[in-house]
Design an enzyme around this catalytic site. Structure first.
Site, PDB file in Angstrom:
ATOM      1  N   HIS A 146     -19.021  -4.895  48.520  1.00 45.36           N
ATOM      2  CA  HIS A 146     -20.081  -4.000  48.414  1.00 45.36           C
ATOM      3  C   HIS A 146     -21.338  -4.277  49.440  1.00 45.36           C
ATOM      4  O   HIS A 146     -22.034  -3.587  49.494  1.00 45.36           O
ATOM      5  CB  HIS A 146     -20.767  -4.090  47.093  1.00 45.36           C
ATOM      6  CG  HIS A 146     -21.397  -5.276  46.952  1.00 45.36           C
ATOM      7  ND1 HIS A 146     -20.445  -6.373  46.555  1.00 45.36           N
ATOM      8  CD2 HIS A 146     -22.712  -5.658  46.869  1.00 45.36           C
ATOM      9  CE1 HIS A 146     -21.287  -7.139  46.359  1.00 45.36           C
ATOM     10  NE2 HIS A 146     -22.670  -6.964  46.476  1.00 45.36           N
TER      11      HIS A 146
ATOM     12  N   HIS B 257     -25.688  -2.595  52.727  1.00 41.41           N
ATOM     13  CA  HIS B 257     -25.429  -2.494  51.173  1.00 41.41           C
ATOM     14  C   HIS B 257     -24.663  -1.404  50.889  1.00 41.41           C
ATOM     15  O   HIS B 257     -25.476  -0.358  51.034  1.00 41.41           O
ATOM     16  CB  HIS B 257     -26.753  -3.184  50.574  1.00 41.41           C
ATOM     17  CG  HIS B 257     -26.301  -3.541  49.077  1.00 41.41           C
ATOM     18  ND1 HIS B 257     -25.849  -2.847  47.982  1.00 41.41           N
ATOM     19  CD2 HIS B 257     -26.391  -4.860  48.661  1.00 41.41           C
ATOM     20  CE1 HIS B 257     -25.618  -3.594  46.806  1.00 41.41           C
ATOM     21  NE2 HIS B 257     -25.704  -4.996  47.279  1.00 41.41           N
TER      22      HIS B 257
END
Length: 149
Positions: free
Chosen positions: A57, A72
């Site tokens: 992620h 992110h």
């Protein structure tokens, strides 16, 4: 000066609009954020450098000037345990701007109840060290987001 480019296509919304106080308050660092196009895509390296942190992620690339850039992919997506994300490289790899890093599907993130918004943050920077920060524009992967002096 380091030019930081968009790791994916979408709409630049700025850090203040990120639905997470750590990012919206620039506690991690200054930068911007992208509300991605909701279709399967590949997040790419925003700078040339070495991948120093790599998770399904999120990833950090440090350039030759020592500037670390965090990408992110979505908010609270660590809670998905990597499901829906495919890491395409290895920690420690040298990458060029635009090289594929993670394949993911922002629509699947939304379906899992998470925000797909993607902060792109200049780590250990000051807001004053960033210039020409994009906001309220549509970007393609590789378009300039900001410059770091």
């Amino acid at each position: 000066m380091t030019t930081v480019t968009s790791p994916l296509a979408g709409r630049v919304i700025g850090l203040a609009a990120v639905p997470d106080p750590v990012f919206s308050g620039a506690m991690v660092g200054p930068g911007t954020a992208i509300d991605p196009v909701l279709e399967p895509t590949v997040a790419v390296a925003p700078v040339d450098g070495i991948v120093v942190s790599l998770h399904p992620h999120a990833f950090v690339v440090v350039d030759g000037e020592g500037h670390g850039v965090l990408t992110h992919l979505g908010i609270d997506t660590v809670q998905l345990g990597g499901e829906g994300f495919e890491v395409l490289i290895n920690k420690g790899d040298t990458v060029r701007r635009g090289d594929p890093v993670v394949r993911w599907d922002p629509a699947a993130v939304v379906a899992a109840g998470k925000s797909p918004v993607c902060p792109v943050v200049a780590l250990e920077a000051t807001a004053e060290s960033l210039v020409d920060v994009s906001a309220d524009v549509d970007v393609k992967s590789g378009d300039t987001l900001f410059s770091w002096t």
